[in-house]
Motif scaffolding. Structure first.
Motif, short mmCIF file in Angstrom:
data_model
loop_
_atom_site.label_atom_id
_atom_site.label_comp_id
_atom_site.label_asym_id
_atom_site.label_seq_id
_atom_site.Cartn_x
_atom_site.Cartn_y
_atom_site.Cartn_z
N VAL A 35 -9.77 -5.01 7.74
CA VAL A 35 -8.39 -4.64 8.04
C VAL A 35 -8.30 -3.45 8.99
CG1 VAL A 35 -7.37 -5.62 5.96
CG2 VAL A 35 -8.19 -3.26 5.93
N LYS A 36 -9.41 -2.72 9.16
CA LYS A 36 -9.39 -1.61 10.11
C LYS A 36 -9.52 -2.11 11.55
CE LYS A 36 -10.91 1.85 6.89
NZ LYS A 36 -10.61 3.22 6.89
N ALA A 37 -9.96 -3.37 11.71
CA ALA A 37 -10.03 -3.98 13.04
C ALA A 37 -8.71 -4.70 13.27
CB ALA A 37 -11.21 -4.95 13.13
N HIS A 38 -7.73 -3.94 13.74
CA HIS A 38 -6.39 -4.50 13.90
C HIS A 38 -5.77 -4.06 15.22
CE1 HIS A 38 -5.79 -0.58 11.90
NE2 HIS A 38 -4.77 -0.48 12.73
N LEU A 39 -4.77 -4.82 15.60
CA LEU A 39 -4.06 -4.55 16.84
C LEU A 39 -2.58 -4.78 16.57
CD1 LEU A 39 -4.53 -4.02 19.90
CD2 LEU A 39 -4.73 -6.50 20.17
N PHE A 40 -1.73 -3.81 16.89
CA PHE A 40 -0.29 -3.92 16.70
C PHE A 40 0.40 -3.65 18.02
CE2 PHE A 40 -1.97 -2.83 12.61
CZ PHE A 40 -1.19 -3.52 11.70
N VAL A 50 6.20 1.38 10.89
CA VAL A 50 4.83 1.78 10.58
C VAL A 50 4.04 1.84 11.88
CG1 VAL A 50 2.71 1.12 9.37
CG2 VAL A 50 4.93 0.71 8.29
N LEU A 51 3.49 3.00 12.17
CA LEU A 51 2.67 3.16 13.37
C LEU A 51 1.30 2.52 13.16
CD1 LEU A 51 3.50 6.88 14.22
CD2 LEU A 51 4.56 4.80 15.15
N ALA A 52 0.72 2.00 14.22
CA ALA A 52 -0.58 1.34 14.13
C ALA A 52 -1.62 2.25 13.49
CB ALA A 52 -1.04 0.88 15.51
N ARG A 53 -1.59 3.53 13.84
CA ARG A 53 -2.60 4.46 13.30
C ARG A 53 -2.41 4.70 11.80
NH1 ARG A 53 0.82 7.91 16.35
NH2 ARG A 53 1.87 9.44 15.03
N GLU A 54 -1.24 4.35 11.25
CA GLU A 54 -0.97 4.51 9.82
C GLU A 54 -1.17 3.21 9.04
OE1 GLU A 54 3.12 5.54 10.07
OE2 GLU A 54 2.74 7.67 10.36
N SER A 55 -1.42 2.12 9.75
CA SER A 55 -1.38 0.80 9.13
C SER A 55 -2.49 0.53 8.13
CB SER A 55 -1.40 -0.28 10.20
OG SER A 55 -2.62 -0.24 10.91
N ASP A 56 -3.57 1.29 8.17
CA ASP A 56 -4.65 1.05 7.21
C ASP A 56 -4.50 1.91 5.95
OD1 ASP A 56 -5.27 3.43 8.43
OD2 ASP A 56 -7.38 2.95 8.79
N ARG A 57 -3.42 2.69 5.86
CA ARG A 57 -3.16 3.45 4.64
C ARG A 57 -2.81 2.49 3.51
NH1 ARG A 57 1.22 7.02 6.78
NH2 ARG A 57 2.21 6.22 4.91
N PRO A 58 -3.32 2.73 2.31
CA PRO A 58 -3.00 1.84 1.19
C PRO A 58 -1.49 1.76 0.95
CG PRO A 58 -4.73 3.40 0.59
CD PRO A 58 -4.21 3.82 1.92
N ASP A 59 -1.00 0.56 0.77
CA ASP A 59 0.39 0.28 0.41
C ASP A 59 1.43 0.71 1.45
OD1 ASP A 59 -0.44 -0.87 -1.96
OD2 ASP A 59 -0.20 0.97 -3.12
N VAL A 60 1.03 0.99 2.68
CA VAL A 60 2.00 1.45 3.68
C VAL A 60 3.06 0.38 3.95
CG1 VAL A 60 0.67 0.76 5.73
CG2 VAL A 60 2.31 2.65 5.87
N PHE A 61 2.66 -0.90 4.02
CA PHE A 61 3.65 -1.95 4.25
C PHE A 61 4.43 -2.26 2.98
CE2 PHE A 61 0.89 -2.60 7.90
CZ PHE A 61 1.84 -2.59 8.90
N LYS A 62 3.82 -2.06 1.83
CA LYS A 62 4.55 -2.22 0.56
C LYS A 62 5.71 -1.24 0.51
CE LYS A 62 4.04 -1.99 -4.44
NZ LYS A 62 3.10 -1.80 -5.56
N HIS A 63 5.47 0.00 0.89
CA HIS A 63 6.52 1.03 0.85
C HIS A 63 7.57 0.84 1.95
CE1 HIS A 63 4.52 3.06 -2.36
NE2 HIS A 63 3.42 3.21 -1.65
N ALA A 64 7.21 0.14 3.02
CA ALA A 64 8.15 -0.11 4.11
C ALA A 64 9.01 -1.34 3.86
CB ALA A 64 7.39 -0.28 5.42
#
Length: 166
Positions: A35-40, A50-64
């Motif tokens: 999941v760290k190999a991603h492109l947004f 959610v910024l691309a650099r924040e996207s690998d934080r746990p639950d970031v999309f859950k909270h968004a």
């Protein structure tokens, strides 16, 4: 002719980057096992907040994501995660500082023919204006129905040819 091929690849890469960065549809590309190999693209960041650099934080999309929608999305995503299906789609809400953004999220899995790496592409189409129009239409219909049903006088809708409409 290696130089020509290199130039052609550079042109293709520049063209792809221009399209990827310019479309109003949010796009993310993730290597399934990394999941760290991603492109947004910028639209993905704008839509989700959610910024691309924040996207690998746990639950970031859950909270968004709106909690009700997150639960529904996880139910739909389970067969995708288990590799029982190669895609899924959901209408969902992202919670932003300025309010709610409605999207159609579609995720599809594919295997890169050249590298064999399994990847997932997700697209986000902003449908906020459509949802607002649907809500306004529903509210208008409720107002009309309420006035029609509770009018202190007899009211009927009849077409010009004499057929009862309601």
């Amino acid at each position: 002719c290696v130089a020509e091929r290199t130039k052609e690849l550079a042109r293709e890469r520049a063209r792809f980057k221009f399209i990827f960065d310019s479309v109003p549809v949010g796009i993310s590309l993730v290597a399934v096992d990394d999941v760290k190999a991603h492109l947004f693209n910028p639209a993905h960041e704008s839509i989700t907040g959610v910024l691309a650099r924040e996207s690998d934080r746990p639950d970031v999309f859950k909270h968004a994501t709106h909690p009700d929608d997150y639960r529904r999305q996880m139910e739909l995503a389970q067969p995708f995660i288990r590799r029982e299906v190669d895609h899924y789609s959901i209408e969902k809400r992202y919670l932003r500082h300025g309010g709610v953004v409605w999207v159609v999220l579609t995720s599809r899995r594919f295997v890169d023919a050249e590298t064999g790496i399994e990847q997932s592409i997700t697209t986000l189409v902003d449908i906020t204006e459509r949802k607002r129009a649907e809500e306004a239409s529903r509210e208008s219909e409720e107002r009309f129905s309420g006035a029609f049903e509770h009018a202190p006088i007899g009211v009927a809708l009849v077409s010009p040819d004499g057929h009862w409409l309601r």
